[in-house]
Enzyme design. Structure first.
Site, PDB file in Angstrom:
ATOM      1  N   ALA A 199      -4.131 -14.895  28.113  1.00  0.00           N
ATOM      2  CA  ALA A 199      -3.547 -15.774  28.330  1.00  0.00           C
ATOM      3  C   ALA A 199      -3.995 -17.215  28.074  1.00  0.00           C
ATOM      4  O   ALA A 199      -3.158 -17.349  27.336  1.00  0.00           O
ATOM      5  CB  ALA A 199      -3.464 -15.823  30.011  1.00  0.00           C
ATOM      6  N   LYS A 259      -6.082   9.032   6.665  1.00  0.00           N
ATOM      7  CA  LYS A 259      -4.271   8.168   5.922  1.00  0.00           C
ATOM      8  C   LYS A 259      -3.689   8.055   7.511  1.00  0.00           C
ATOM      9  O   LYS A 259      -3.307   8.738   7.670  1.00  0.00           O
ATOM     10  CB  LYS A 259      -4.083   9.880   5.321  1.00  0.00           C
ATOM     11  CG  LYS A 259      -2.753   9.043   4.374  1.00  0.00           C
ATOM     12  CD  LYS A 259      -2.985  10.240   3.730  1.00  0.00           C
ATOM     13  CE  LYS A 259      -1.166  10.787   3.344  1.00  0.00           C
ATOM     14  NZ  LYS A 259      -0.087   9.685   3.686  1.00  0.00           N
ATOM     15  N   ARG A 300       8.908  -0.213  -0.040  1.00  0.00           N
ATOM     16  CA  ARG A 300       8.468   0.645  -1.423  1.00  0.00           C
ATOM     17  C   ARG A 300       9.640   0.801  -2.495  1.00  0.00           C
ATOM     18  O   ARG A 300       9.854   0.803  -3.315  1.00  0.00           O
ATOM     19  CB  ARG A 300       7.306   2.047  -1.393  1.00  0.00           C
ATOM     20  CG  ARG A 300       7.390   2.807  -2.712  1.00  0.00           C
ATOM     21  CD  ARG A 300       6.872   4.085  -2.364  1.00  0.00           C
ATOM     22  NE  ARG A 300       6.555   3.990  -1.163  1.00  0.00           N
ATOM     23  CZ  ARG A 300       5.157   4.868  -1.401  1.00  0.00           C
ATOM     24  NH1 ARG A 300       4.404   4.722  -2.299  1.00  0.00           N
ATOM     25  NH2 ARG A 300       4.730   5.127  -0.391  1.00  0.00           N
ATOM     26  N   GLU A 332      -0.197   0.133   4.521  1.00  0.00           N
ATOM     27  CA  GLU A 332       0.728   0.994   5.803  1.00  0.00           C
ATOM     28  C   GLU A 332       0.663  -0.253   7.170  1.00  0.00           C
ATOM     29  O   GLU A 332       0.217  -0.577   7.901  1.00  0.00           O
ATOM     30  CB  GLU A 332      -0.140   1.873   5.941  1.00  0.00           C
ATOM     31  CG  GLU A 332       0.932   2.971   6.829  1.00  0.00           C
ATOM     32  CD  GLU A 332       1.338   3.923   5.234  1.00  0.00           C
ATOM     33  OE1 GLU A 332       1.340   2.865   4.003  1.00  0.00           O
ATOM     34  OE2 GLU A 332       1.924   4.682   5.557  1.00  0.00           O
ATOM     35  N   CYS A 389      30.176  27.308  -6.429  1.00  0.00           N
ATOM     36  CA  CYS A 389      31.729  27.440  -6.566  1.00  0.00           C
ATOM     37  C   CYS A 389      32.097  27.169  -7.249  1.00  0.00           C
ATOM     38  O   CYS A 389      32.011  26.017  -7.981  1.00  0.00           O
ATOM     39  CB  CYS A 389      31.775  26.559  -5.021  1.00  0.00           C
ATOM     40  SG  CYS A 389      33.836  26.456  -5.324  1.00  0.00           S
TER      41      CYS A 389
END
Ligand code: IVH
Length: 659
Positions: free
Chosen positions: A35, A115, A136, A172, A422
């Site tokens: 606050a 990680k 990235r 990150e 195909c």
């Protein structure tokens, strides 16, 4: 307050607020309540409103600002944004160490840390101020998401100590589990769709065009690397530098004197995983000594000096309700298991690829079977095995259809290959996928032309292949569902403005088997012109860095095929201009050769820098070489170069050329 006093008060307030940001995010402590901090921020905000000319971009009040964007700018990374190789067992870690020891023998110390499952970003500071932040992307080029990254309070807008010059930090972006749950609870209340997991929210929020939206998502940040501006002797020191600059780093990082000593850390990290406040999907192990790590170089997209130890993936069991066959962009038939929906590693899994007929036979997956599903991080879910005791009576082994489930054309199996294809090049899903791929973000990048519209255009017989798009008229579109005059007009205009395309993107748009964005860039850089790629022999193609024998063969076959020749002709008739790959790089037309060792970087890094600047690297001495970079202990090559009269430069001169 008068302006001179305001100037002083504003400067002090900014410093004070930045100090509390640092304490909270980096030091994990608080000297004043939230606050009280809010009250300081409000005072700063009010003063800045009174004297708007005193507002600066790095003021703590400027975290959410600016207009929503209409698209992201592409940003080339100064050095490639790498990824990490994965290890799933301590055996794989030992093998990693043994491989490295063969390249650079010695005693390694290891730096181990958690990680975090988030999204990698790069931050660039000039003279201490945050200038740009990028995702990235494909590793070479990312998207400019500066406006969104600025909303993350854990990312400093100004670096502590105002260091001069350019500094690049990578790390990150992630979200705390509790913030994620709260966000979802709010969404549930409002009847909105729930997010699957914290990683998805983090990634989605960073790719928002409107920063005001990102600001509502409580994102966090951990830095893990300094890639420019400062150098450290080891990872430990690098983390200290990061913290001194004002960045939080992953908690609990520890140095070990041998790989054997790391084992207990891995166990502990796995055990404490669920009680961590954020998603942890493994441990990153790095060789502590940075010069040693650099000397090990890069293999593929990962540095040899670091590795990701991934925790056991989560598994679950479910029932195969059906096995359907999908047709891909290159006509390959892929069997896909339709599963009774099940939660695995935080997401609902209802389908899993079975890859090809051989794989289905090997695992003997049948409709009705109970199977084990495996999912690690964001890896595509896989069927691990069938639980045979739970197999109901009367099941039948799966067989590949002999005719295409869509167009009924004959299905052929590639000689020696696992793939069934195909035989009809105009098979509907093949056409649809190829067109969608050609206009996609890595190709022509045409907006407003979604899969549904492509499907309509094909069904109405208005186009057969991507060049057909440029022959469309407004009158062709208006009779179609969903098209008014205005939207038809807009789309035709959008298509028309995309006639010029860089070579690498055009190669992607062609849907050449085995050629993705990275290979396309490698080819474009090497050959610069489409015609040169068309004429190149398999041997010449295979000699390109990043292109092996398999890719070279498919390239040569692709360009020889009458179908391709026709397609290229149609592109030309449509007025498509494929621009030559940039020869504009500062080192364009220059070829370098190395001999002896470089003190500041590995050969791989040097090579990458040269290529990024448009130059080439030779593997042997010859007249085509412009510069021989002669490092320490240069020998025979230097003498040969002298005899040929080539320019010989020192590693220092080289460093200057590429800086
Ligand atoms: S170091 C060359 N440290 O995991 C990249 N990465 O799977 C150096 N990550 O690309 C990365 N936590 O996005 C490092 N403590 C950590 C990390 C971390 C998460 C991400 C990062 C990396 C990916 C590899």
């Amino acid at each position: 307050m008068k302006k001179p006093q305001a100037i002083q008060r504003i400067a002090k307030l900014r410093e004070e607020i930045n100090h509390h940001r640092y304490l909270y995010h980096v030091k994990d402590t608080q000297e004043i309540s939230d606050a009280a901090l809010d009250s300081l921020k409000k005072e700063l905000h009010d003063l800045e409103q009174t004297y708007p000319d005193l507002i600066i971009a790095t003021s703590p009040t400027q975290r959410v600002g600016g207009q929503a964007l209409t698209s992201f700018k592409q940003i080339p990374h100064s050095t490639r944004m790498l990824s990490l190789e994965d290890a799933f067992s301590t055996k794989e870690l030992t093998a990693w160490e043994e491989r490295n020891q063969k390249i650079v023998p010695g005693k390694y110390q290891y730096f181990a840390e958690l990680k975090i499952d988030g999204l990698a970003v790069a931050l660039i500071y000039e003279n201490g101020e945050l200038i740009t932040g990028a995702t990235r992307g494909d590793g070479s080029t990312g998207e400019d998401v500066t406006h969104n990254l600025k909303t993350i309070e854990a990312i400093p807008l100004t670096l502590r100590g105002q260091p001069q010059g350019k500094i690049e930090v990578r790390g990150e972006v992630y979200m705390l589990k509790k913030d994620f749950e709260q966000l979802n609870a709010q969404r549930a209340k409002r009847g909105e769709k729930l997010f699957a997991n914290p990683r998805n929210v983090a990634a989605g929020s960073i790719r928002q065009l409107n920063p005001a939206m990102t600001a509502t998502r409580p994102l966090r940040f951990f830095a893990w690397e300094i890639t420019a501006g400062l150098s450290a002797a080891n990872r430990q020191q690098e983390y200290q530098q990061l913290q001194d600059l004002g960045f939080p780093v992953p908690p609990g990082a520890t140095v070990f004197s041998s790989l054997a000593a790391v084992a207990a850390y891995l166990k502990q990290a796995e055990l404490s995983r669920l009680s961590q406040p954020f998603l942890v999907d493994g441990v990153v192990l790095k060789i502590n000594d940075l010069s040693l790590s650099r000397r090990l170089g890069i293999v593929g997209k990962a540095p040899r000096g670091s590795i990701a130890f991934k925790f056991a993936a989560e598994e679950a069991t479910t029932v195969v309700e059906d096995i359907v066959v999908q047709i891909g962009r290159t006509g390959v038939l892929t069997p896909v298991a339709q599963l009774r929906p099940v939660q695995v590693a935080g997401t609902t899994v209802s389908r899993a690829t079975l890859h090809n007929a051989g794989e289905v036979a090997r695992k003997d997956v049948r409709v009705g079977d109970t199977v084990v599903i495996h999912k690690a991080g964001d890896i595509i879910p896989e069927v691990v095995k069938v639980l045979p005791k739970l197999r109901p009576r009367g099941t039948k082994p799966f067989t590949m259809p002999t005719s295409c489930p869509v167009c009924r054309a004959k299905v052929v199996q590639e000689p020696g290959g696992a793939a069934h294809r195909c035989s009809n090049p105009n098979c509907f899903p093949v056409q649809r996928e190829q067109i969608s791929h050609a206009i996609g973000r890595s190709g022509f990048d045409i907006e407003g032309l979604g899969d549904k519209i492509v499907e309509q255009l094909l069904q109405a017989g208005l186009i057969e292949d991507p060049p057909g798009l440029w022959q469309l008229t407004v009158g062709d579109l208006t009779p179609l569902e969903r098209f008014a005059d205005k939207s038809a007009d807009n789309l035709i205009k959008e298509i028309a403005t995309h006639k010029k395309i860089p070579l690498a993107r055009f190669l992607v748009a062609l849907s050449i088997p085995n050629v993705g964005t990275v290979t396309a860039q490698d080819l474009a850089r090497e050959f610069r012109e489409l015609a040169k790629i068309q004429q190149a022999s398999v041997a010449k193609l295979a000699a390109v860095d990043g292109v092996g024998q398999v890719v070279a063969t498919s390239l040569a076959q692709f360009f020889k095929a009458p179908r391709t020749i026709k397609l290229l002709d149609q592109y030309q008739q449509a007025g498509i201009i494929v621009s030559k790959a940039k020869s504009g790089g500062p080192l364009a037309g220059q070829t370098f050769l190395f001999t002896g060792s470089l003190p500041q970087m590995t050969r791989d890094e040097a090579k990458q820098r040269i290529q990024a600047l448009g130059g080439k690297v030779a593997s042997a001495i010859g007249k085509n070489v412009n510069y021989l970079v002669a490092g320490e202990a240069a020998g025979k090559k230097e003498r040969q170069a002298k005899a040929l009269g080539l320019k010989i430069i020192s590693p220092q001169q080289f460093a200057q050329m590429i800086s």
